[in-house]
Design an enzyme around this catalytic site. Structure first.
Site, mmCIF file in Angstrom:
data_model
loop_
_atom_site.group_PDB
_atom_site.id
_atom_site.type_symbol
_atom_site.label_atom_id
_atom_site.label_comp_id
_atom_site.label_asym_id
_atom_site.label_seq_id
_atom_site.Cartn_x
_atom_site.Cartn_y
_atom_site.Cartn_z
ATOM 1 N N ARG A 181 -0.529 8.816 1.208
ATOM 2 C CA ARG A 181 -1.331 8.802 2.440
ATOM 3 C C ARG A 181 -0.719 7.914 3.512
ATOM 4 N NH1 ARG A 181 -3.912 6.229 -1.556
ATOM 5 N NH2 ARG A 181 -3.813 3.971 -1.434
ATOM 6 N N ASN A 182 0.179 7.008 3.126
ATOM 7 C CA ASN A 182 0.822 6.107 4.081
ATOM 8 C C ASN A 182 2.256 6.488 4.419
ATOM 9 O OD1 ASN A 182 -1.403 4.491 4.539
ATOM 10 N ND2 ASN A 182 -0.980 3.230 2.730
ATOM 11 N N ASP A 217 0.843 -1.202 0.000
ATOM 12 C CA ASP A 217 0.000 0.000 0.000
ATOM 13 C C ASP A 217 0.876 1.250 0.000
ATOM 14 O OD1 ASP A 217 -2.364 1.391 -0.094
ATOM 15 O OD2 ASP A 217 -2.948 0.999 1.981
ATOM 16 N N ASP A 261 2.060 2.757 8.333
ATOM 17 C CA ASP A 261 0.956 1.851 8.093
ATOM 18 C C ASP A 261 1.358 0.540 7.443
ATOM 19 O OD1 ASP A 261 -1.501 0.612 7.883
ATOM 20 O OD2 ASP A 261 -2.532 2.530 7.691
#
Ligand code: ADE
Length: 334
Positions: free
Chosen positions: A199-200, A195, A213
């Site tokens: 955003r991570n 992922d 994350d």
């Protein structure tokens, strides 16, 4: 049997060097930093971490707690009412993080509380939050400045501007280099993140990016080259063609996602394939379509993105090479 053996989960016990007592953990319930698929992340309070690092001064916990001394921490907490599957997933994430080892470019684990519920994972706190939001706030600020748009090539040096909000190409390249170091480390340790996206990534003190994350992260045993996911909700616009079509995740699909992350960085938080329905992405990619070079994006930076997006995973660039190319670009502008 399933050749893609999942990561082993170790039962918590009092001798676990990572385990701390709940009474030593301060959680600011009113300061929610984010929320994920399960549970939420809260700001943790200052704790006398050093006194907790008594178990073994040479243990990763000892070292990490020493670093965490007088630092604020973030606490990922799973609510007590979470279902068994979420608990299992969360314990798996904790078990995996214990094996990652400390690295400057990761949001490092500091401790955990798993002997009782709610389950808690204590990690480093990053004061600027996630990279996507960080870039978008600065994009908005720079767009408001007269005539400048988001020209990070010639940023204003005028005192009238909030220097914290001015983004430069140098800063963007530093971010890209830092993230590639983190992913290079993960790949060397045999992990696939699955992922990789802005955003991570978390930002600390405006200058340091750390990969966070690890909820979807998987350990790839030495004799396996890839992990086959059983599905689930995954972000199509960050996924490689083989990941979308066959759920094949490997270090090479992380490289593809990193190319999309580079797009997010250089556009200050732009959305990939805007307006395209997610189901159109795979046909677009398989007919040779790729994201075009964004305005202001340097040619050599776009060239790295294109190397991340080779249709054949075997031909895709590796993280060490990405890191070297980006570091050279950074040297050339400084
Ligand atoms: N949001 C989620 N995790 C975080 C962290 N470790 N620091 C700051 N904000 C976060």
């Amino acid at each position: 049997g399933n050749p893609y053996t999942d990561f082993p989960i170790f039962a918590a016990n009092k001798n676990d060097i990572w385990e701390i007592e709940r009474r030593n953990l301060i959680i600011h319930n009113d300061k929610k930093l984010g929320s994920g698929a399960f549970g939420a992340v809260y700001l943790g309070g200052k704790t006398n971490w050093k006194s907790l690092a008594h178990k073994d001064a040479n243990s990763p916990l000892g070292i990490n707690l020493m670093r965490a001394e007088n630092c604020q921490v973030a606490v990922k907490m799973l609510p007590e009412y979470a279902d068994e599957m979420s608990k299992h997933e969360f314990l798996r994430e904790i078990a995996l993080m214990k094996t990652l080892g400390y690295h400057e470019r990761l949001v490092n684990m500091l401790a955990c509380v798993t002997e009782s519920e709610p389950l808690c994972l204590v990690v480093e706190y990053c004061d600027n939050g996630d990279l996507l939001q960080f870039l978008r706030e600065r994009c908005k600020y720079m767009m408001k400045l007269d005539d400048l748009g988001i020209n990070y090539h010639d940023p204003p040096e005028n005192d009238n501007y909030d220097t914290n909000m001015i983004v430069t190409l140098k800063q963007l390249l530093q971010f890209a280099v830092q993230i590639s170091y983190g992913l290079e480390y993960l790949s060397q340790k045999g992990f696939v993140h699955r992922d990789v996206a802005a955003r991570n990534v978390l930002v600390h003190e405006g200058t340091a990016c750390k990969i966070g994350d690890f909820g979807l992260c998987r350990y790839i045993y030495a004799d396996q080259s890839q992990y086959k996911s059983k599905g689930g909700k995954l972000p199509l616009k960050w996924m490689s063609p083989e990941a979308i079509r066959h759920y094949e995740f490997s270090i090479k699909s992380d490289v593809w996602s990193f190319g999309i992350l580079l797009f997010e960085v250089i556009t200050l938080g732009g959305s990939p394939y805007p307006g395209m329905p997610p189901e159109d992405v795979l046909p677009h990619l398989e007919s040779g379509g790729r994201i075009e070079k964004p305005d202001n994006c340097p040619e050599n930076f776009y060239d790295v993105m294109i190397q991340c997006w080779s249709a054949d995973p075997e031909e895709r660039i590796e993280f060490s090479d990405i890191r070297m190319q980006l570091a050279t670009q950074l040297e050339d502008i400084t």
